[in-house]
Scaffold this motif. Structure first.
Motif, PDB file in Angstrom:
ATOM      1  N   ASN A 165       0.826  -1.206   0.000  1.00  0.00           N
ATOM      2  CA  ASN A 165       0.000   0.000   0.000  1.00  0.00           C
ATOM      3  C   ASN A 165       0.864   1.261   0.000  1.00  0.00           C
ATOM      4  O   ASN A 165       0.581   2.213  -0.730  1.00  0.00           O
ATOM      5  CB  ASN A 165      -0.951   0.020   1.200  1.00  0.00           C
ATOM      6  CG  ASN A 165      -2.088  -0.966   1.051  1.00  0.00           C
ATOM      7  OD1 ASN A 165      -2.455  -1.350  -0.052  1.00  0.00           O
ATOM      8  ND2 ASN A 165      -2.638  -1.388   2.181  1.00  0.00           N
ATOM      9  N   PHE A 166       1.907   1.280   0.812  1.00  0.00           N
ATOM     10  CA  PHE A 166       2.783   2.446   0.886  1.00  0.00           C
ATOM     11  C   PHE A 166       3.539   2.649  -0.421  1.00  0.00           C
ATOM     12  O   PHE A 166       3.617   3.757  -0.945  1.00  0.00           O
ATOM     13  CB  PHE A 166       3.783   2.307   2.029  1.00  0.00           C
ATOM     14  CG  PHE A 166       3.173   2.374   3.408  1.00  0.00           C
ATOM     15  CD1 PHE A 166       1.854   2.764   3.617  1.00  0.00           C
ATOM     16  CD2 PHE A 166       3.925   2.048   4.513  1.00  0.00           C
ATOM     17  CE1 PHE A 166       1.301   2.828   4.887  1.00  0.00           C
ATOM     18  CE2 PHE A 166       3.386   2.111   5.792  1.00  0.00           C
ATOM     19  CZ  PHE A 166       2.079   2.503   5.983  1.00  0.00           C
ATOM     20  N   LEU A 167       4.107   1.580  -0.941  1.00  0.00           N
ATOM     21  CA  LEU A 167       4.955   1.703  -2.139  1.00  0.00           C
ATOM     22  C   LEU A 167       4.148   1.902  -3.414  1.00  0.00           C
ATOM     23  O   LEU A 167       4.657   2.473  -4.378  1.00  0.00           O
ATOM     24  CB  LEU A 167       5.862   0.481  -2.270  1.00  0.00           C
ATOM     25  CG  LEU A 167       6.955   0.384  -1.212  1.00  0.00           C
ATOM     26  CD1 LEU A 167       7.697  -0.935  -1.348  1.00  0.00           C
ATOM     27  CD2 LEU A 167       7.909   1.563  -1.299  1.00  0.00           C
ATOM     28  N   ASN A 168       2.917   1.440  -3.430  1.00  0.00           N
ATOM     29  CA  ASN A 168       2.100   1.585  -4.634  1.00  0.00           C
ATOM     30  C   ASN A 168       1.822   3.050  -4.967  1.00  0.00           C
ATOM     31  O   ASN A 168       1.536   3.387  -6.107  1.00  0.00           O
ATOM     32  CB  ASN A 168       0.790   0.809  -4.497  1.00  0.00           C
ATOM     33  CG  ASN A 168       0.173   0.543  -5.839  1.00  0.00           C
ATOM     34  OD1 ASN A 168       0.849   0.112  -6.767  1.00  0.00           O
ATOM     35  ND2 ASN A 168      -1.114   0.814  -5.958  1.00  0.00           N
ATOM     36  N   GLU A 169       1.924   3.944  -3.993  1.00  0.00           N
ATOM     37  CA  GLU A 169       1.815   5.381  -4.270  1.00  0.00           C
ATOM     38  C   GLU A 169       2.998   5.852  -5.121  1.00  0.00           C
ATOM     39  O   GLU A 169       2.881   6.804  -5.869  1.00  0.00           O
ATOM     40  CB  GLU A 169       1.803   6.190  -2.969  1.00  0.00           C
ATOM     41  CG  GLU A 169       0.468   6.236  -2.303  1.00  0.00           C
ATOM     42  CD  GLU A 169      -0.566   7.006  -3.106  1.00  0.00           C
ATOM     43  OE1 GLU A 169      -0.310   8.169  -3.475  1.00  0.00           O
ATOM     44  OE2 GLU A 169      -1.637   6.441  -3.365  1.00  0.00           O
ATOM     45  N   ARG A 170       4.133   5.193  -4.985  1.00  0.00           N
ATOM     46  CA  ARG A 170       5.370   5.600  -5.649  1.00  0.00           C
ATOM     47  C   ARG A 170       5.657   4.816  -6.929  1.00  0.00           C
ATOM     48  O   ARG A 170       6.244   5.343  -7.864  1.00  0.00           O
ATOM     49  CB  ARG A 170       6.563   5.435  -4.695  1.00  0.00           C
ATOM     50  CG  ARG A 170       6.474   6.296  -3.482  1.00  0.00           C
ATOM     51  CD  ARG A 170       6.821   7.709  -3.834  1.00  0.00           C
ATOM     52  NE  ARG A 170       6.370   8.619  -2.803  1.00  0.00           N
ATOM     53  CZ  ARG A 170       6.298   9.916  -2.967  1.00  0.00           C
ATOM     54  NH1 ARG A 170       6.626  10.459  -4.107  1.00  0.00           N
ATOM     55  NH2 ARG A 170       5.874  10.676  -1.998  1.00  0.00           N
ATOM     56  N   PHE A 171       5.292   3.550  -6.941  1.00  0.00           N
ATOM     57  CA  PHE A 171       5.631   2.674  -8.062  1.00  0.00           C
ATOM     58  C   PHE A 171       4.441   1.823  -8.477  1.00  0.00           C
ATOM     59  O   PHE A 171       3.609   1.478  -7.653  1.00  0.00           O
ATOM     60  CB  PHE A 171       6.768   1.701  -7.701  1.00  0.00           C
ATOM     61  CG  PHE A 171       8.064   2.358  -7.413  1.00  0.00           C
ATOM     62  CD1 PHE A 171       8.742   3.057  -8.400  1.00  0.00           C
ATOM     63  CD2 PHE A 171       8.638   2.268  -6.168  1.00  0.00           C
ATOM     64  CE1 PHE A 171       9.944   3.664  -8.142  1.00  0.00           C
ATOM     65  CE2 PHE A 171       9.851   2.875  -5.896  1.00  0.00           C
ATOM     66  CZ  PHE A 171      10.502   3.575  -6.882  1.00  0.00           C
ATOM     67  N   ASP A 172       4.441   1.439  -9.734  1.00  0.00           N
ATOM     68  CA  ASP A 172       3.510   0.427 -10.205  1.00  0.00           C
ATOM     69  C   ASP A 172       4.168  -0.904  -9.880  1.00  0.00           C
ATOM     70  O   ASP A 172       5.011  -1.397 -10.629  1.00  0.00           O
ATOM     71  CB  ASP A 172       3.270   0.584 -11.710  1.00  0.00           C
ATOM     72  CG  ASP A 172       2.356  -0.483 -12.261  1.00  0.00           C
ATOM     73  OD1 ASP A 172       1.919  -1.379 -11.503  1.00  0.00           O
ATOM     74  OD2 ASP A 172       2.092  -0.432 -13.475  1.00  0.00           O
TER      75      ASP A 172
END
Length: 157
Positions: A28-35
């Motif tokens: 959830n956190f990383l999906n804001e930054r990367f696909d």
């Protein structure tokens, strides 16, 4: 030694946290930054390692460059594409770091970028806001190209 601005595709990354996070929290956190669909992931409670999946770069980089040319209205950056084409390993690489807090949890993201172009000497060796802004904007832009979820900017030099 001069420092320059660059835009790149994240080839590999490692995200670390001082606190333990579940796999779902990390995603959830990383999906804001990367696909994250474009990366092979290894997740544990305090770190996530991602590697760009095979063929994502090769299949999408030509179109991505064309979209960049359309955005800036200048085909100068095609010099880098013409020199390296679809061979990810032939692009110059640079390691950069991005830090942010997600729901009060400090996260450090260390990324190896394949540099798509470099330009202009810059007077600062580090920007804090701009890399986060560019990364987020490309991640959430609807440009119909898988690499938009893999972009970061950085200061090289």
């Amino acid at each position: 030694m001069a420092t320059y601005y660059s835009l790149g595709i994240v080839k590999d990354f490692t995200a670390t946290s001082f606190g333990a996070l579940s796999e779902n929290e990390w995603k959830n956190f990383l999906n804001e930054r990367f696909d994250l669909e474009q990366y092979s992931l290894h997740v544990d409670d305090k770190a996530v390692k991602g590697t760009l999946k095979e063929n994502v770069f090769e299949e999408h980089i030509a179109d991505f460059y064309m979209k960049l040319v359309a955005m800036i209205g200048d085909d100068y950056i095609l010099n880098w594409y013409n020199a390296h084409q679809t061979n990810l390993d032939s692009y110059e690489h640079w390691v950069t770091e991005l830090r942010w807090k997600q729901e009060g949890i400090p996260i450090t993201l260390t990324s190896e970028l394949a540099l798509l172009f470099t330009e202009g000497k810059v007077g600062a060796e580090e920007f804090i806001i701009e890399p986060k802004l560019i990364n987020w904007l490309f991640r959430h832009a609807n440009l119909s190209n898988k690499l938009t979820g893999c972009v970061m900017s950085g200061i090289v030099g």
